[in-house]
Design an enzyme around this catalytic site. Sequence first.
Site, mmCIF file in Angstrom:
data_model
loop_
_atom_site.group_PDB
_atom_site.id
_atom_site.type_symbol
_atom_site.label_atom_id
_atom_site.label_comp_id
_atom_site.label_asym_id
_atom_site.label_seq_id
_atom_site.Cartn_x
_atom_site.Cartn_y
_atom_site.Cartn_z
ATOM 1 N N VAL A 48 0.827 -1.206 0.000
ATOM 2 C CA VAL A 48 0.000 0.000 0.000
ATOM 3 C C VAL A 48 0.864 1.260 0.000
ATOM 4 O O VAL A 48 0.476 2.290 -0.565
ATOM 5 C CB VAL A 48 -0.979 -0.003 1.194
ATOM 6 C CG1 VAL A 48 -0.275 0.254 2.519
ATOM 7 C CG2 VAL A 48 -2.087 1.003 0.976
ATOM 8 N N GLY A 89 -5.347 -6.985 1.770
ATOM 9 C CA GLY A 89 -5.779 -5.922 2.671
ATOM 10 C C GLY A 89 -4.880 -4.704 2.529
ATOM 11 O O GLY A 89 -4.399 -4.400 1.443
ATOM 12 N N GLU A 90 -4.685 -3.991 3.633
ATOM 13 C CA GLU A 90 -3.838 -2.792 3.711
ATOM 14 C C GLU A 90 -4.456 -1.577 3.031
ATOM 15 O O GLU A 90 -3.985 -0.468 3.197
ATOM 16 C CB GLU A 90 -2.457 -3.014 3.062
ATOM 17 C CG GLU A 90 -1.629 -4.126 3.631
ATOM 18 C CD GLU A 90 -0.274 -4.249 2.950
ATOM 19 O OE1 GLU A 90 0.020 -3.455 2.026
ATOM 20 O OE2 GLU A 90 0.498 -5.144 3.327
ATOM 21 N N GLY A 91 -5.465 -1.753 2.178
ATOM 22 C CA GLY A 91 -5.926 -0.701 1.292
ATOM 23 C C GLY A 91 -5.374 -0.851 -0.103
ATOM 24 O O GLY A 91 -5.567 0.019 -0.950
#
Length: 347
Positions: free
Chosen positions: A98, A313-315
């Site tokens: 990210v 995930g993480e964005g």
Amino acid sequence: MTDTDLIPAIPDIADAALAARLQAALDNKTKPVGALGRLEALALRIGTILGTEQPVLDAPQMLVCAGDHGLAARGVSAYPSDVTWQMVENFLAGGAAVSVLARQHGLALTVVDCGVRRDFQPRPGLVSRRIAAGTADASAGPAMTPEQCAQAIANGREVVRALPGNALLLGEMGIGNSSSAALLLSRLAGLDIGLCTGAGTGLDAEGLARKREVLREVLALHAGATAPLEALAAFGGFEVATLVGAVLQAAQERRVIVVDGFIASAAVLVAQAIRPQVTQRCVAAHSSAEPGHTLLLKHLGLEPLLNLDLRLGEGSGGALAWPLLESACRILREMASFESAGVSRQQ
């Protein structure tokens, strides 16, 4: 604690007149009607959220909320809890996926320590809204007290109020948080936990079976936690609750909310259960490889822009989808009409 004590009203932003003007503008661009497909629907959605026929996405903010989960001690993740703090350091050092994608697309990255098991030295890009060193073990009792849950929601609202811009991209980090997301989906959408539970960070078949067994135990233990905030407190985590607050605040401020994967979507699920109009402000970035995510997006009524089999995930998915949002806005603002370009219309 009731669901409305802490939560501002989120008004309905449906505007038939604006929608008609946006659709007419799109139909009058130099192309066959509908030829840009779902990009046109995205442009209409962003124009509606921002309340304008000339939408501009200003100072987009990537918000990554991090927290640890007591339930991780039950072996529901392929990785140890130490990975949470190690990845926070990686975010801040610029080495995570990210971090790379945020740099590429000009997204300001803010990492929030919502309750990681290790303290961090203050530095740019890190916001401390630490409640405790991880949630309690949800298989032994509620992950959060009602007071902790309320504080995490308030923290999320406070963090977003301090951020500039009109677009918020949701990200998270927390070993064990796919279990929280699965539990929230199962309880709030009334789905069997087996359908909601996936491999998370990469469990093998045996590990996945164990995870499902543990989550069934947790659901049974908290059978009475049926209201949205009760379920959130029962299942955690601090980072999910902080994201719930962030979503509610961004929705109140009429920001475009870019929803990443399973865990970020679970935060939207809780927010939507309290204030249904929240999803009017949301754009689903992608459909992840986590099986519950497709079910969750369907429940929210959101259609994902991408399907890349992501499960990081993480964005990261939000960052990857971001150029599509910018393109949709530019189509509305910059693409010529038939009249302005002197192009003949279809007979």
